[in-house]
Scaffold this active site. Structure first.
Site, short mmCIF file in Angstrom:
data_model
loop_
_atom_site.label_atom_id
_atom_site.label_comp_id
_atom_site.label_asym_id
_atom_site.label_seq_id
_atom_site.Cartn_x
_atom_site.Cartn_y
_atom_site.Cartn_z
N HIS A 216 0.83 -1.21 0.00
CA HIS A 216 0.00 0.00 0.00
C HIS A 216 0.86 1.26 0.00
O HIS A 216 0.51 2.25 -0.62
CB HIS A 216 -0.94 -0.01 1.20
CG HIS A 216 -2.06 -0.97 1.02
ND1 HIS A 216 -2.73 -1.57 2.06
CD2 HIS A 216 -2.61 -1.45 -0.11
CE1 HIS A 216 -3.65 -2.36 1.57
NE2 HIS A 216 -3.61 -2.32 0.26
N ARG A 323 -5.88 -10.62 -10.99
CA ARG A 323 -5.58 -11.73 -10.07
C ARG A 323 -6.59 -11.67 -8.92
O ARG A 323 -6.59 -10.70 -8.16
CB ARG A 323 -4.16 -11.57 -9.51
CG ARG A 323 -3.05 -11.72 -10.53
CD ARG A 323 -1.70 -11.51 -9.86
NE ARG A 323 -0.58 -11.94 -10.67
CZ ARG A 323 0.24 -11.11 -11.32
NH1 ARG A 323 0.05 -9.81 -11.26
NH2 ARG A 323 1.23 -11.59 -12.02
N ARG A 359 -9.13 -13.72 -13.79
CA ARG A 359 -8.51 -15.04 -13.63
C ARG A 359 -9.10 -15.71 -12.40
O ARG A 359 -9.18 -15.10 -11.33
CB ARG A 359 -7.00 -14.91 -13.47
CG ARG A 359 -6.33 -16.27 -13.38
CD ARG A 359 -4.83 -16.17 -13.39
NE ARG A 359 -4.31 -15.70 -12.12
CZ ARG A 359 -3.01 -15.51 -11.89
NH1 ARG A 359 -2.13 -15.72 -12.84
NH2 ARG A 359 -2.60 -15.10 -10.71
N GLU A 458 1.32 -21.58 -18.83
CA GLU A 458 2.44 -21.31 -17.91
C GLU A 458 3.08 -22.59 -17.39
O GLU A 458 3.92 -22.56 -16.50
CB GLU A 458 1.99 -20.40 -16.76
CG GLU A 458 0.74 -20.85 -16.04
CD GLU A 458 0.25 -19.86 -14.98
OE1 GLU A 458 1.00 -18.95 -14.60
OE2 GLU A 458 -0.88 -20.02 -14.52
N ASN A 481 6.14 -15.76 -15.88
CA ASN A 481 6.73 -15.90 -14.54
C ASN A 481 6.78 -17.38 -14.14
O ASN A 481 7.79 -17.88 -13.68
CB ASN A 481 5.90 -15.13 -13.50
CG ASN A 481 5.71 -13.67 -13.86
OD1 ASN A 481 6.45 -13.14 -14.66
ND2 ASN A 481 4.72 -13.03 -13.29
N ASP A 482 5.66 -18.06 -14.34
CA ASP A 482 5.64 -19.48 -14.00
C ASP A 482 6.25 -20.34 -15.10
O ASP A 482 6.85 -21.37 -14.81
CB ASP A 482 4.21 -19.94 -13.70
CG ASP A 482 3.84 -19.64 -12.26
OD1 ASP A 482 4.64 -20.00 -11.37
OD2 ASP A 482 2.78 -19.03 -12.02
N ARG A 492 10.69 -19.38 -8.52
CA ARG A 492 10.59 -17.95 -8.84
C ARG A 492 10.84 -17.06 -7.63
O ARG A 492 11.07 -15.85 -7.78
CB ARG A 492 9.23 -17.62 -9.48
CG ARG A 492 8.06 -17.91 -8.60
CD ARG A 492 6.75 -17.82 -9.37
NE ARG A 492 6.21 -16.48 -9.42
CZ ARG A 492 5.05 -16.15 -10.00
NH1 ARG A 492 4.34 -17.07 -10.60
NH2 ARG A 492 4.62 -14.92 -9.99
N CYS A 529 1.16 -12.16 -20.23
CA CYS A 529 0.94 -11.32 -19.04
C CYS A 529 2.00 -11.50 -17.97
O CYS A 529 1.81 -11.06 -16.84
CB CYS A 529 -0.46 -11.56 -18.47
SG CYS A 529 -0.72 -13.25 -17.93
#
Ligand code: PEP
Ligand code: MG
Length: 631
Positions: A216, A323, A359, A458, A481-482, A492, A529
């Protein structure tokens, strides 16, 4: 028993004891872009002190009343902070709203009340214990190393704990005193309300020991356009109040007591960044087209609903990856269909008429959610994760699907399933989707006539079977990423192996090419993505490999758009062809940089000057190690 003495809060901060050697460089994460130079104000450990005591039976109800009053006062405090913000960007308000909701969360308050009534603990003790228990529910020991996002949600509970304790103990002074000169605030962490409150003070930058790009503090600092470096590890032990610091929110570094040359350089870089960022942002609504006329769609990856607004501000043509994991985090009960529907609807409406790809939950692996109470696994990355978990908990999955289907009545919506490893899984999802559609119709809710169902690519098996999957999926989104993690067998979250986890590895490039070709044969749209999309050099290479939709962190969109607008498709394709024939990631990077870096020099250097802002990768989550400044 007293926890800890509250930190002293002078009205004008005196310099701390001792002095920090000149030119110490702290590495952190670039939380909010920009460069500031100023005196440090170290606010120290902000934890509220309290006393543990038992209450007599006849005092129990009075204690519950104290709690209720503290909750009201804490919420009032947050409202006042929000009301005093000069111009409150929407996402700032949304974060403060979420904080308000957490302070009044019935799950938390029930737990505290039980401790007061049944265990006869005073309100302070009950609040501290209840918050600590909730914090632990979603905090396996190593989570902060593995997933900054989840660690951040745990910090939210700490902020709520601290605020309620302050109201109960009457220790409600401002974290940062009124300042009579611009200062850089250095803290372990800052709550959303602390961050917002500082906007009225002449605070010119933030440095925090913990936090991530999705924390945040970072989101608020970006919204409020204040440079921030987060996750510096040991700022509090290195920086003293009164030290001069350079806060470089482009490189993600802090220089303590810099020499004159460093200060001059930093000021120049800050000024160039401002001019550059204004230029890029002013072009955010230009079409994203290569010099020879090929269009590329740029969308945003979003984790918090509030980020949808930020995405539009940066010129996103839609949300390419929403997400939904955060909905399941910070709670012990499952979110209801209605609750989820309202959240999805808010995002869809905020972004309409642009499309949103929702997703389904990707819980498990490194994404932990207390509400699922998952069994401990030897190897969670290869365990009950994402679609596997969804199929093993059909009621939870159906609830999410119904909520998504209902949100489709309010804008263009697609549903995407993570971690598909076999055609069988996709078929199982389709069966459940059909059931969810029938449920929604039977309940008389409105919905879109057709909702496309797509998958993340992925997992290596999905790449190999892409031609088969393309017959049954309506779109693909490649999650590098995956894909890098599972193809190269590199965790990762493992910082020491991060340099090996390069998306420029020819194995990854060949996989992307294979997926693009399989998709084209079956006319299935394919997006990408992963964090790779937000690197200008990788982005133009992806265009050359045939990807026409990229989804990334909102802040990176203006740079990537500018990069695409400066290259030709012909050059991208020729470079991609040559890259596919190379044998190492280093050779690919060298080729791509050699071809495009001269034309994209200011994008690679102007915003980040070799730094990290705008291209977040897991490898950026490095541990802070103080070094000394460059001469
Ligand atoms: C990916 O794996 O590339 C991706 C975009 O998904 P996540 O980072 O949420 O796993
Ligand atoms: Mg993934």
């Amino acid at each position: 028993m007293s926890d800890r003495a509250p930190p002293p809060r002078p009205s004008r901060p005196p310099p701390s004891e001792g002095s920090t050697p000149r030119g110490v460089v702290l590495k952190g994460i670039a939380g909010s872009p920009g460069v500031a130079v100023g005196h440090a104000l170290v606010v120290g450990d902000t934890k509220a002190a309290y006393t543990r005591r038992h209450v007599a039976p006849n005092q129990v109800e009075a204690e519950v009343l104290r709690l209720e009053r503290a909750v009201d006062d804490a919420r009032q405090h947050v409202r006042e902070v929000a009301a005093k913000l000069p111009v409150a960007p929407l996402e700032t308000n949304a974060i403060l709203d979420a904080y308000l909701t957490m302070i009044g969360d019935p799950m938390l308050l029930d737990r505290v009340t039980v401790k007061i009534r049944d265990e006869r603990k005073c309100a302070e003790w009950a609040v501290a214990q209840a918050c600590d228990e909730i914090g632990k529910m979603f905090s396996p020991a190593d989570i902060s190393e593995r997933d900054a996002y989840i660690a951040e949600r745990r910090h939210d509970v700490e902020f709520v704990r601290d605020r309620l304790l302050r109201e109960l103990t009457g220790d409600t002074k401002q974290l940062v005193p009124r300042l009579d000169q611009p200062m850089v605030v250095v803290a372990r962490d800052l709550s959303p309300a602390d961050t917002a409150a500082m906007v009225r003070e002449p605070v010119i930058a933030f440095v925090t020991e913990i936090g991530s790009r999705t924390s945040h503090t970072s989101i608020m600092a970006r919204a409020l356009e204040i440079p921030a470096v987060v996750g510096t590890g040991e700022a509090l032990s290195v920086i003293r109040t009164g030290d001069i610091v350079v806060v470089d929110g482009l490189r993600g570094e802090v220089v303590v007591n810099p020499n004159d040359i460093t200060v001059e350089e930093a000021r120049g870089r800050g000024a160039r960044h401002l001019a550059f960022a204004r230029g890029l942002l002013s072009a955010r609504n230009q079409p994203c087209v290569t010099l020879d006329g090929e269009s590329v769609t740029l969308k945003a990856n979003v984790e918090l609903p509030a980020e949808a607004i930020l995405a539009l501000d940066h010129g996103a043509e839609g949300i390419g990856l929403y997400r939904t994991e955060f909905i399941y985090i910070d709670r012990s009960t499952m979110p209801s269909e209605q609750e989820q529907y309202e959240l999805y609807r808010a995002v869809v409406e905020a972004v309409a008429p642009r499309p949103v790809t929702l997703r389904t939950f990707d819980i498990g692996g490194d994404k932990f959610a207390s509400s699922f109470q998952l069994p401990a696994e030897m190897n969670p990355a290869l365990g009950l994760r994402a679609v596997r978990l969804a199929l093993s908990r059909p009621e939870v999955f159906l609830t999410q699907l119904r909520a998504m289907i209902r949100a489709s009545a309010h804008g263009e919506l697609r549903i995407m399933v993570p971690m598909i490893a076999s055609v069988h899984e996709l078929r199982e999802v389709r069966i459940l989707l059909a059931r969810a559609l029938a449920d929604v119709d039977a309940a008389g809710h409105a919905r879109a006539r057709h909702i496309p169902l797509g998958i993340m690519i992925e997992v290596p098996s999905a790449v190999i079977m892409a031609d088969v999957l393309a017959r049954e999926a309506e779109f693909f989104s490649i999650g590098t990423n995956d894909l890098v993690q599972y193809t190269l067998a590199i965790d990762r979250g493992n910082r020491s192996l991060a340099p090996l986890a390069s998306p420029f590895n020819p194995a990854i490039l060949r996989m992307i090419r294979q997926v693009v070709r399989a998709a084209a044969t079956h006319s299935v749209p394919v997006a990408l993505c992963g964090a790779m999309a937000s690197d200008p050099l990788a982005a133009v290479l992806l265009v050359g490999l045939g990807v026409r939709e990229l989804s990334m962190e909102a802040a990176a969109i203006p740079e990537i758009k500018e990069a695409v607008r400066r290259v030709t498709l012909a050059d991208c394709e020729a470079t991609a062809e040559a890259a596919l024939a190379l044998d190492t990631a280093e050779a690919v990077e060298e080729l791509v940089a050699g071809t495009f870096a001269p034309g994209l020099f200011d994008l690679l250097a102007g915003t980040s000057e070799g730094g990290t802002y705008g291209a977040p990768t897991d490898s950026e989550r490095h541990l802070a190690t103080p070094t000394t400044e460059r001469e």
